[in-house]
Design a protein around this motif. Structure first.
Motif, PDB file in Angstrom:
ATOM      1  N   ARG A 147     -17.382   8.443  -2.586  1.00  0.00           N
ATOM      2  CA  ARG A 147     -16.046   7.860  -2.473  1.00  0.00           C
ATOM      3  C   ARG A 147     -15.021   8.982  -2.445  1.00  0.00           C
ATOM      4  O   ARG A 147     -15.112   9.940  -3.196  1.00  0.00           O
ATOM      5  CB  ARG A 147     -15.782   6.951  -3.676  1.00  0.00           C
ATOM      6  CG  ARG A 147     -14.478   6.167  -3.621  1.00  0.00           C
ATOM      7  CD  ARG A 147     -14.351   5.302  -4.879  1.00  0.00           C
ATOM      8  NE  ARG A 147     -13.272   4.337  -4.771  1.00  0.00           N
ATOM      9  CZ  ARG A 147     -12.005   4.578  -5.065  1.00  0.00           C
ATOM     10  NH1 ARG A 147     -11.647   5.789  -5.483  1.00  0.00           N
ATOM     11  NH2 ARG A 147     -11.092   3.641  -4.941  1.00  0.00           N
ATOM     12  N   PRO A 160     -11.624  11.204  -2.995  1.00  0.00           N
ATOM     13  CA  PRO A 160     -10.715  11.318  -4.150  1.00  0.00           C
ATOM     14  C   PRO A 160      -9.424  10.545  -3.909  1.00  0.00           C
ATOM     15  O   PRO A 160      -9.105  10.172  -2.775  1.00  0.00           O
ATOM     16  CB  PRO A 160     -10.457  12.820  -4.249  1.00  0.00           C
ATOM     17  CG  PRO A 160     -10.697  13.342  -2.869  1.00  0.00           C
ATOM     18  CD  PRO A 160     -11.790  12.500  -2.291  1.00  0.00           C
ATOM     19  N   GLU A 161      -8.677  10.331  -4.957  1.00  0.00           N
ATOM     20  CA  GLU A 161      -7.452   9.534  -4.856  1.00  0.00           C
ATOM     21  C   GLU A 161      -6.428  10.142  -3.915  1.00  0.00           C
ATOM     22  O   GLU A 161      -5.613   9.436  -3.327  1.00  0.00           O
ATOM     23  CB  GLU A 161      -6.842   9.341  -6.250  1.00  0.00           C
ATOM     24  CG  GLU A 161      -7.652   8.424  -7.154  1.00  0.00           C
ATOM     25  CD  GLU A 161      -7.812   7.041  -6.551  1.00  0.00           C
ATOM     26  OE1 GLU A 161      -6.796   6.457  -6.129  1.00  0.00           O
ATOM     27  OE2 GLU A 161      -8.954   6.546  -6.487  1.00  0.00           O
ATOM     28  N   ASN A 162      -6.457  11.466  -3.781  1.00  0.00           N
ATOM     29  CA  ASN A 162      -5.480  12.129  -2.913  1.00  0.00           C
ATOM     30  C   ASN A 162      -6.024  12.346  -1.502  1.00  0.00           C
ATOM     31  O   ASN A 162      -5.518  13.184  -0.758  1.00  0.00           O
ATOM     32  CB  ASN A 162      -5.051  13.463  -3.521  1.00  0.00           C
ATOM     33  CG  ASN A 162      -6.230  14.436  -3.659  1.00  0.00           C
ATOM     34  OD1 ASN A 162      -7.382  14.044  -3.494  1.00  0.00           O
ATOM     35  ND2 ASN A 162      -5.924  15.695  -3.965  1.00  0.00           N
ATOM     36  N   TRP A 215     -10.157   7.845   4.010  1.00  0.00           N
ATOM     37  CA  TRP A 215     -10.279   6.461   3.576  1.00  0.00           C
ATOM     38  C   TRP A 215     -10.824   5.585   4.695  1.00  0.00           C
ATOM     39  O   TRP A 215     -11.596   4.645   4.450  1.00  0.00           O
ATOM     40  CB  TRP A 215      -8.925   5.935   3.097  1.00  0.00           C
ATOM     41  CG  TRP A 215      -8.557   6.440   1.728  1.00  0.00           C
ATOM     42  CD1 TRP A 215      -7.600   7.346   1.416  1.00  0.00           C
ATOM     43  CD2 TRP A 215      -9.174   6.071   0.490  1.00  0.00           C
ATOM     44  NE1 TRP A 215      -7.575   7.582   0.063  1.00  0.00           N
ATOM     45  CE2 TRP A 215      -8.534   6.805  -0.532  1.00  0.00           C
ATOM     46  CE3 TRP A 215     -10.209   5.193   0.140  1.00  0.00           C
ATOM     47  CZ2 TRP A 215      -8.896   6.688  -1.869  1.00  0.00           C
ATOM     48  CZ3 TRP A 215     -10.569   5.074  -1.195  1.00  0.00           C
ATOM     49  CH2 TRP A 215      -9.912   5.814  -2.192  1.00  0.00           C
ATOM     50  N   TRP A 252     -14.535   6.204   4.837  1.00  0.00           N
ATOM     51  CA  TRP A 252     -15.143   5.529   3.708  1.00  0.00           C
ATOM     52  C   TRP A 252     -15.256   4.021   3.990  1.00  0.00           C
ATOM     53  O   TRP A 252     -16.293   3.399   3.726  1.00  0.00           O
ATOM     54  CB  TRP A 252     -14.312   5.783   2.452  1.00  0.00           C
ATOM     55  CG  TRP A 252     -14.698   5.019   1.225  1.00  0.00           C
ATOM     56  CD1 TRP A 252     -13.918   4.134   0.536  1.00  0.00           C
ATOM     57  CD2 TRP A 252     -15.934   5.075   0.501  1.00  0.00           C
ATOM     58  NE1 TRP A 252     -14.585   3.625  -0.558  1.00  0.00           N
ATOM     59  CE2 TRP A 252     -15.834   4.192  -0.604  1.00  0.00           C
ATOM     60  CE3 TRP A 252     -17.122   5.783   0.694  1.00  0.00           C
ATOM     61  CZ2 TRP A 252     -16.872   4.002  -1.509  1.00  0.00           C
ATOM     62  CZ3 TRP A 252     -18.166   5.580  -0.210  1.00  0.00           C
ATOM     63  CH2 TRP A 252     -18.032   4.705  -1.298  1.00  0.00           C
ATOM     64  N   ARG A 266     -10.433  -3.067   1.565  1.00  0.00           N
ATOM     65  CA  ARG A 266      -9.523  -2.332   0.682  1.00  0.00           C
ATOM     66  C   ARG A 266      -9.399  -0.874   1.114  1.00  0.00           C
ATOM     67  O   ARG A 266      -8.307  -0.287   1.037  1.00  0.00           O
ATOM     68  CB  ARG A 266     -10.015  -2.436  -0.765  1.00  0.00           C
ATOM     69  CG  ARG A 266      -9.739  -3.796  -1.401  1.00  0.00           C
ATOM     70  CD  ARG A 266      -9.996  -3.782  -2.889  1.00  0.00           C
ATOM     71  NE  ARG A 266     -11.411  -3.817  -3.201  1.00  0.00           N
ATOM     72  CZ  ARG A 266     -12.098  -4.945  -3.378  1.00  0.00           C
ATOM     73  NH1 ARG A 266     -11.508  -6.117  -3.273  1.00  0.00           N
ATOM     74  NH2 ARG A 266     -13.377  -4.899  -3.687  1.00  0.00           N
ATOM     75  N   ARG A 277      -6.021   0.967   2.327  1.00  0.00           N
ATOM     76  CA  ARG A 277      -5.574   2.220   1.696  1.00  0.00           C
ATOM     77  C   ARG A 277      -5.219   3.245   2.771  1.00  0.00           C
ATOM     78  O   ARG A 277      -4.205   3.958   2.671  1.00  0.00           O
ATOM     79  CB  ARG A 277      -6.690   2.747   0.790  1.00  0.00           C
ATOM     80  CG  ARG A 277      -6.334   3.960  -0.041  1.00  0.00           C
ATOM     81  CD  ARG A 277      -5.411   3.621  -1.197  1.00  0.00           C
ATOM     82  NE  ARG A 277      -5.134   4.791  -2.013  1.00  0.00           N
ATOM     83  CZ  ARG A 277      -5.844   5.157  -3.075  1.00  0.00           C
ATOM     84  NH1 ARG A 277      -6.906   4.425  -3.447  1.00  0.00           N
ATOM     85  NH2 ARG A 277      -5.519   6.215  -3.760  1.00  0.00           N
ATOM     86  N   SER A 278      -6.056   3.324   3.799  1.00  0.00           N
ATOM     87  CA  SER A 278      -5.784   4.246   4.903  1.00  0.00           C
ATOM     88  C   SER A 278      -4.462   3.910   5.589  1.00  0.00           C
ATOM     89  O   SER A 278      -3.631   4.793   5.848  1.00  0.00           O
ATOM     90  CB  SER A 278      -6.940   4.205   5.917  1.00  0.00           C
ATOM     91  OG  SER A 278      -6.670   4.992   7.040  1.00  0.00           O
TER      92      SER A 278
END
Length: 534
Positions: free
Chosen positions: A275, A277-279, A285, A288, A303, A307-308
């Motif tokens: 997965r 990272p958040e940044n 994304w 993923w 989701r 996010r992307s």
């Protein structure tokens, strides 16, 4: 994987082989498969770096099977063996197999063990030549990850060919009939697709995606958009027969052993992708989300794509993939909205027009579907799949058979060996009553794709129209050999046997149909009239 049932409305040897029948009691664990992959896979360094598989040895000479596009251009190539030894490739010995994206390479080695000073030949792969079932077969892709400069093995599932035909990003051709959810990277082309017994069932060759320039990093970033594709061993063996080449191959014809709990658990680490990272970036994304989509995790994929898009609202690949996920989740209207947003951002993104057309067709909005297909072929006139789907729409929904033939012909202009277009052509000609021409088209489709049950069924129905019931029965029997769990096909055979006065055989066929569809009132009623109902 039940979400992968997309757009049904538009989808209609001489080689020397040592054949054995495996009696393995238990599938191998994934690490054992990896050990086999490491021992039979080579790296091919050259203009288009890739991978290959050791498939035969004759004395000191080894045969390597790879994707033809890996060695398409004459250049200086080296075969890097599993022990790291480098062997220059004599390009004059490269054998490009007819009709498929496969090539056979040769090199000579008198490999000697440094520790024992004795001859130690390289291991060669065992080929698995059997019908691979979609959705319940796990497979492993192995090869050289060119970007990370190290070998990579991933696990995934086989997906149905009809579904793949509707959604693959690159037109299917040159033997690509094996589709799977495995994550694959540049450099893995030509590498093995192995089953859970470690046998070679295909050669990897394609992975859908695009390269986009990232202004922040100044690099080209690969955006993954679909699935991976390869050429099944059955197609490779037929090409070998046509080529006259005769490497001594080890072939097994049995399906792999059932997965034990231990084997199942061992696959899990090879299914995953880390997965981000958040940044992470919008590309990360999106990729993923593509992995989650491939593995049937649709809500999580949605989701990830959201996010992307939250990071980059005009990132059209994420909007496009979001449409595919929403369709898999059953929200057709929202899926069309995502495809519309995709083409608003990038009007020439023809994959979105193509998938939009297929979805609209499945929804029954055939006029809008035709508009989407027309826009797709305007942007990309060399995609035989769009021409094929457009022809099917014209045949099935508009009864505009001459226009349908023109669409199929355009598909065949692009790819003369595209079997589905020959099949569609046969269907349109039969609807026009031109049965002899229809039969020639269907014969050509079957010649190109002997494993197509649908083409055999159409052939049988044309024989019925030609009042040749015995030939029709033979066609249906061949179709049943390919698709024995098709209840409607058993019912068709049963009705034909009734017409031929072969009551006992008709009861047997209809009983098979009822076993597969126990609540079908028509089958039950026909059986009752024959005195075969319970």
């Amino acid at each position: 994987m039940s979400g992968f049932s997309k757009y049904p409305v538009v989808l209609l040897g001489g080689c020397l082989a040592i054949v054995s029948y495996a009696e393995t009691a238990q599938a191998l664990v994934a690490d054992e498969v990896r050990q086999i992959a490491e021992e039979v896979t080579v790296r091919i360094d050259g203009l288009n770096p890739g991978s290959g598989v050791l498939v035969a040895r004759e004395g000191d000479t080894y045969w390597v099977l790879t994707a033809e596009h890996v060695v398409a251009t004459e250049d200086e190539y080296y075969i890097i063996a599993p022990d790291g030894a480098e062997y220059p490739l004599d390009y004059s010995t490269v054998e490009k197999l007819p009709g498929v994206d496969l090539a056979l390479l040769r090199f000579t080695s008198d490999r000697v063990s440094d520790s024992l000073r004795e001859y130690r030949p390289y291991r060669t792969a065992t080929l698995g030549n059997y019908a691979v079932n979609a959705n319940d077969a796990y497979v492993f892709a192995y090869g050289w990850d060119a970007d990370n400069r190290q070998p990579l093995m991933t696990a995934g599932q086989i997906i149905a060919r009809d579904f793949a035909l509707g959604v693959t990003r690159n037109p299917i051709d040159r033997g690509y009939k094996l589709f799977y959810t495995n994550v694959t990277e540049k450099g893995m082309s030509g590498g093995p697709i192995l089953d859970t017994d470690g046998r070679l069932i295909g050669i990897h060759g394609q992975s859908d995606g695009q390269e986009l320039y990232d202004e922040t990093s100044g690099r080209l970033l690969r955006v993954k958009l679909g699935f991976s594709a390869g050429i099944p061993i059955s197609g490779g063996l037929r090409a070998l027969d046509r080529s006259g080449l005769s490497p001594a191959l080890q072939i097994e014809n049995s399906a792999p052993a059932p997965l034990s709990q231990q084997s199942w658990a061992s696959i899990t680490p090879y299914l995953g992708v880390s997965r981000p990272p958040e940044n992470a970036s919008a590309v990360d994304w999106s990729n993923w989300g593509n992995h989650l989509y491939r593995t049937g995790q649709f809500m999580e994929a949605l989701r990830a794509f959201d996010r992307s898009i939250g990071l980059q609202s005009d990132f059209y690949p994420a909007w496009y993939q979001r449409g595919n996920v929403l369709y898999a989740l059953g929200d057709e209207i929202a899926a069309i909205g995502s495809f519309d947003r995709t083409v608003d951002i990038k009007p020439d993104f023809y994959w979105a027009w193509r998938d939009r057309g297929a979805l609209l067709s499945a929804m029954g909005d055939v006029e809008a579907a035709m508009e989407s297909f027309d826009r797709a072929v305007e942007i990309q006139p060399d995609d035989q799949v769009v021409w094929y789907m457009r022809g099917n729409l014209l045949t099935q929904n508009f009864a505009r058979y001459e226009e349908a033939l023109a669409s199929y012909d355009r598909a065949l202009d692009v790819s003369p060996e595209f079997a589905p277009a020959w099949m569609g052509r046969g269907k349109a000609l039969s609807e026009m009553g031109r049965y002899d021409e229809a039969m020639r088209a269907l014969d050509r489709s079957i010649e190109l794709d002997p494993e197509s049950a649908t083409a055999r069924i159409l052939q049988g129905t044309v024989f019925q129209e030609m009042e040749k019931p015995q030939q029709a029965l033979a066609s249906f029997d061949r179709a049943l050999a390919l698709s024995p769990e098709d209840a409607q096909l058993w019912a068709i055979k049963g009705q034909l046997l009734v017409d031929l006065g072969r009551r006992s055989e008709a009861i047997d066929a209809l009983s098979q149909a009822l076993r597969l569809q126990p609540n079908n009132p028509e089958i039950r009623s026909l059986l009752a009239r024959l005195g075969g109902s319970r």
